[in-house]
Design an enzyme around this catalytic site. Structure first.
Site, mmCIF file in Angstrom:
data_model
loop_
_atom_site.group_PDB
_atom_site.id
_atom_site.type_symbol
_atom_site.label_atom_id
_atom_site.label_comp_id
_atom_site.label_asym_id
_atom_site.label_seq_id
_atom_site.Cartn_x
_atom_site.Cartn_y
_atom_site.Cartn_z
ATOM 1 N N CYS A 144 0.848 -1.208 0.000
ATOM 2 C CA CYS A 144 0.000 0.000 0.000
ATOM 3 C C CYS A 144 0.878 1.252 0.000
ATOM 4 O O CYS A 144 0.594 2.235 -0.686
ATOM 5 C CB CYS A 144 -0.886 0.033 1.254
ATOM 6 S SG CYS A 144 -1.942 -1.407 1.419
ATOM 7 N N CYS A 190 -22.655 40.345 5.235
ATOM 8 C CA CYS A 190 -23.237 40.162 3.897
ATOM 9 C C CYS A 190 -22.666 38.900 3.257
ATOM 10 O O CYS A 190 -21.749 38.299 3.800
ATOM 11 C CB CYS A 190 -22.922 41.371 3.011
ATOM 12 S SG CYS A 190 -21.150 41.555 2.772
ATOM 13 N N CYS A 250 -18.995 38.743 2.701
ATOM 14 C CA CYS A 250 -18.202 38.426 3.911
ATOM 15 C C CYS A 250 -17.959 36.919 3.972
ATOM 16 O O CYS A 250 -16.881 36.462 4.340
ATOM 17 C CB CYS A 250 -18.958 38.809 5.187
ATOM 18 S SG CYS A 250 -19.236 40.560 5.351
ATOM 19 N N ASP A 264 34.874 6.973 25.275
ATOM 20 C CA ASP A 264 35.543 8.195 25.706
ATOM 21 C C ASP A 264 35.657 8.093 27.241
ATOM 22 O O ASP A 264 34.809 7.481 27.883
ATOM 23 C CB ASP A 264 34.658 9.379 25.291
ATOM 24 C CG ASP A 264 35.178 10.683 25.838
ATOM 25 O OD1 ASP A 264 36.356 10.964 25.597
ATOM 26 O OD2 ASP A 264 34.412 11.400 26.501
ATOM 27 N N ASP A 278 30.325 11.741 24.859
ATOM 28 C CA ASP A 278 29.328 12.646 25.444
ATOM 29 C C ASP A 278 29.580 14.105 25.108
ATOM 30 O O ASP A 278 28.763 14.958 25.426
ATOM 31 C CB ASP A 278 29.316 12.486 26.978
ATOM 32 C CG ASP A 278 30.539 13.123 27.605
ATOM 33 O OD1 ASP A 278 31.626 13.021 26.997
ATOM 34 O OD2 ASP A 278 30.419 13.733 28.675
ATOM 35 N N ASP A 331 33.672 14.697 20.751
ATOM 36 C CA ASP A 331 33.469 13.317 20.266
ATOM 37 C C ASP A 331 32.656 13.274 18.971
ATOM 38 O O ASP A 331 32.491 12.211 18.385
ATOM 39 C CB ASP A 331 32.729 12.478 21.324
ATOM 40 C CG ASP A 331 33.501 12.384 22.621
ATOM 41 O OD1 ASP A 331 34.727 12.226 22.558
ATOM 42 O OD2 ASP A 331 32.877 12.493 23.699
#
Length: 806
Positions: A21, A86, A89, A498, A694, A698
């Site tokens: 699909c 009106c 509008c 690290d 972190d 890195d």
């Protein structure tokens, strides 16, 4: 959340529940003018389109999708329009509404002053429509409790209820049809009774299949609806003909068989399969629902002067002061201004222990306040909160495709035409070779082949496993950005860690303090001196000593590279390294010197505290290793993964840390640019490399690695680059992430194996391949049940991931 951003628009889809699909809709969107890029995200049931900014693109895209027999989730609402004087509008307010992004249809009626608006609730909302009309002097009266997510949720719920009613209706009418067809064929008017019972099942409860098939045919394509409509339609019409004109077959000496029960039961089974599938798919996306449910609907805003007011969360702005009472959920991200409490952040970090929040501490949306009460200023609201970013990341990951899926897509594209061809060939073969009953048997074989073939099982095999895997990760504090990294993580055989902030806490803390002759009488002087210094190590000492009575400090002097000195009372005190004491001819006792030497060997930083004559204390400071780091490294090594540590620190510190956590391979004094080079070096040796970091330093290495993992307490840049984020920054989650990858890939393989084998075995048996051998012919009813079962079994197998222990 679905939004419109840089002309990227998310259209919530209905009925696009497998790859085949999706391919049809994708092809349809390619013909819509103004769409510059598009893809279908099955798991989140949405089309992601990029436009060139033309307003008519969205309505045209919706029309194209509907012409193909699928749907886009929209909301139709009547709103009273104010200030219209009106008929012109009405037309000007109509054209303003039509030009709002996300609006599909508008009819403004001047006579009763209402506007009927059909809009996509994730792209616009009544508040935006109201603001647009107010801009030209009109107004829209809306119900204040409008919420797009709730409306979509309600739409899905209603559709599920409708499907449930259809399924129950089809099953209730099919049961007597089968009983008559099997056991009571000889009762008077049996054929007419079965015809009457099966007609509502086929033409009312099953009409969606015929409508879908017709729309597909108009666009020269075919999908599962085509198979269902053809098989049940042929069986139904053949049976109706035989009921009305049995003499045609009798004259040829044949019995006029009817297959009303087959047509009815096939539709009942397929509806039942869809119902179970929807329920199971709802379960696979429960992780997102849980995350979305973390945000409260209302908040208490504190206005200047202390006046408190309850407001909806949508009306909170950055800079508002919010009050959080005991037990309440925190609504948006912010900074505590007054009060204090403990906050349960487990839903975001996976850490079970509540965290203390005092003045100037950050709080996050979706976390739960415990017993205290506090006020905070809103820093991030709406889609900018950490929770909203997590939801977005999880949604995008669940919508991404695993590499194996690309092959499945190709097969799904040619699957239906091949099945129709096999069905027609079965009919021809039976007519030619089947003797006097050849046509009837051939027709049965045609129906059975069309019924048993299941593109859905193929289409659902990968996405449902990915959804369950990503959701399981999110529940355990592991955010996975895309399916590819989830599939690849199991192959990782080298991991680079690290040091600072990954293996260690990333902040210096006092680990030991020894006083000369255990005399702590000068503790206040030490605290007072270090309080004046701005050095991070001095800060660590002050934090460690806690609340003490500070003494007045005079003539404070910071000595770069050595420490600090100052007058406290009538004496001069020093805090710093050993060379500072030596330079001032201060004596250091053997007892303290021995402790200092021992700590230096453990890669700790040593601070001496002394008066004018002698050293009074020695303090050890270290960037503490996280409690879980050692165990995590052992688990990774046990799994056969080589662990490397990189750090910018000196050799002796690196060696001490590596020894403490059991890492044999480490590199010290590594510059940020060289981290990425080391990743490349390992990759050239044929390793599949994961990088864990972190910091901003890195980010290059994270981008280079095959699987990149960021620590959630680190920098935003690291998290942007990485494909996985460990929210709690706990290394023990990495073996869990690799285990999750193994489980998910296993589930995908099982699903694909089952889906392929099912079709490879089922289709030839349905065509009658066993008939010459043992006279076995498959009943279309059993084929319908098997087909429904194949989809459900694939989804159920994926759901097993949720019960797995990581």
């Amino acid at each position: 959340m679905a939004t419109e951003n840089n002309n990227t628009i998310y259209l919530p889809l209905e009925g696009v529940d497998n790859e085949h699909c999706a391919l049809i809709v994708d092809k349809g969107l390619s013909k819509v003018e103004g769409i510059t890029a598009h893809k279908i995200d099955i798991n989140n049931s949405r089309a992601v389109i990029n436009t060139n900014g033309q307003l008519e693109v969205v309505p045209n895209a919706v029309k194209a999708i509907r012409d193909l027999g699928y749907d886009v989730d929209t909301v139709k609402k009547n709103f009273p329009v104010l200030n219209m004087s009106c008929a012109s509008c009405a037309s000007s307010s109509q054209s303003i509404l039509e030009n709002q992004p996300g609006v599909i249809n508008v009819a403004v009626n001047y006579a009763n002053a209402t506007a009927q608006v059909e809009f996509i609730p994730t792209l616009t909302d009544p508040h935006k429509l109201k603001a647009a009309l107010q801009g030209i002097g009109y107004d829209l009266e809306i119900d204040e409790s409008e919420e797009a997510k709730d409306q979509l949720e309600e739409l899905h719920r209603q559709k599920f209820e409708t499907l449930k009613k259809k399924t129950i209706g089809a099953v209730l009418l099919s049961i007597p049809t089968v009983i008559i067809g099997m056991f009571f064929m000889d009762i008077p008017y049996a054929n007419y009774i079965m015809w009457a019972l099966s007609t509502p099942v086929v033409l009312i409860f099953g009409r969606q299949f015929f409508i879908g098939a017709w729309k597909q045919t108009k666009h020269r394509s075919a999908n599962m609806d085509t198979l269902v409509a053809l098989s049940t339609g042929v069986a139904y019409l053949f049976s109706a003909f035989n009921t009305l004109f049995p003499g045609y077959w009798h004259s040829k000496g044949l019995h006029a068989h009817v297959y009303f029960e087959a047509a009815a039961v096939v539709i009942a089974f397929i509806l039942l399969g869809k119902l179970l599938e929807e329920q199971a798919k709802g379960n696979t996306s429960s992780a997102i629902k849980k995350l979305m449910g973390l945000q409260p609907k209302t908040v208490t805003v504190v206005h200047p002067g202390g006046h408190q007011m309850e407001m909806t969360i949508t009306s909170v702005k950055v800079g508002d002061t919010l009050l959080v009472k005991p037990g309440e959920k925190i609504a948006v991200d912010g900074t505590v201004t007054t009060g204090s409490s403990f906050v349960d952040e487990s839903m975001i970090s996976g850490e079970p222990v509540p965290v203390e929040k005092k003045q100037d501490e950050k709080v996050f949306a979706g976390t739960i306040n415990q017993k205290g009460s506090f006020q905070f200023i809103a820093d991030k609201v709406g889609g900018d909160t950490v929770l909203a970013q997590i939801i977005k990341m999880v949604q995008e990951a669940q919508g991404s495709k695993a590499p194996v899926q690309k092959l499945v897509d190709k097969i799904a594209g040619i699957f239906v035409p091949i099945v129709i061809l096999i069905a027609v060939l079965s009919l021809v073969a039976w007519i030619v070779l089947g003797g006097e009953n050849g046509f009837t048997q051939g027709l049965l074989a045609l129906v059975t082949v069309l019924v048993i073939a299941c593109p859905c099982a193929l289409g659902l095999a990968t996405p449902t496993a990915i959804m369950a895997g990503v959701g399981k990760g999110a529940e355990n504090g592991i955010l996975i950005k895309d399916a590819e990294s989830l599939e690849l993580a199991k192959k990782v055989n080298a991991i680079i860690l690290d040091k600072t902030g990954t293996i260690t806490e990333g902040k210096p803390v006092v680990t030991d303090i020894v006083w000369l002759n255990n005399d702590e009488s000068k503790l206040n002087e030490l605290a007072s001196l270090e309080k004046q210094s701005e050095h991070p190590l001095a800060e660590a000492v002050v934090k460690h000593l806690g609340k003490v009575a500070y003494s007045p400090v005079h003539h404070f002097e910071s000595i770069t590279g050595s420490g600090a000195k100052a007058h406290i009372g009538d004496k001069m005190y020093y805090a710093g390294n050993a060379s500072l004491l030596r330079a001032n001819n201060i004596s250091m006792s053997e007892e303290l010197d021995g402790e200092a030497t021992k700590w230096l060997a453990e890669a700790k930083t040593v601070i001496w505290f002394a008066d004018e004559k002698e050293a009074l204390a020695v303090i050890a400071i270290a960037d503490k290793i996280k409690e879980t780091s050692g165990e995590a490294v052992r688990q990774l090594q046990k799994a056969g993964i080589e662990v490397y540590m990189l750090t910018g620190d000196n050799e002796s510190t690196a060696k001490a840390i590596a020894n403490q956590v059991g890492i044999k391979n480490f590199k010290a004094e590594v510059l940020p640019a060289h981290k990425a080079d080391f990743v490349k070096e390992l990759q050239q040796r044929g390793k599949v490399v994961a990088m864990v970091g972190d910091g901003i330093n890195d980010s290059n290495a994270l981008a280079q690695a095959d699987v990149s993992i960021a620590m959630g307490k680190g920098s935003d840049i690291a998290m942007d680059v990485a494909k996985m984020t460990i929210i709690s920054s706990d290394l023990s989650k990495i073996p869990q992430a690799i285990q999750l990858s193994k489980y998910t890939v296993t589930a995908i393989r099982q699903n694909l194996f089952w889906a392929f084998i099912y079709n490879l075995i089922g289709i030839p048996i349905a065509a009658g391949i066993l008939y010459p051998v043992n006279g076995f012919l498959l009943n279309p009813m059993i084929a319908g049940a098997a087909m429904a079962l194949s989809s459900v079994s694939v989804v159920t197998n994926s759901l097993r991931l949720k019960a797995k222990k990581l």
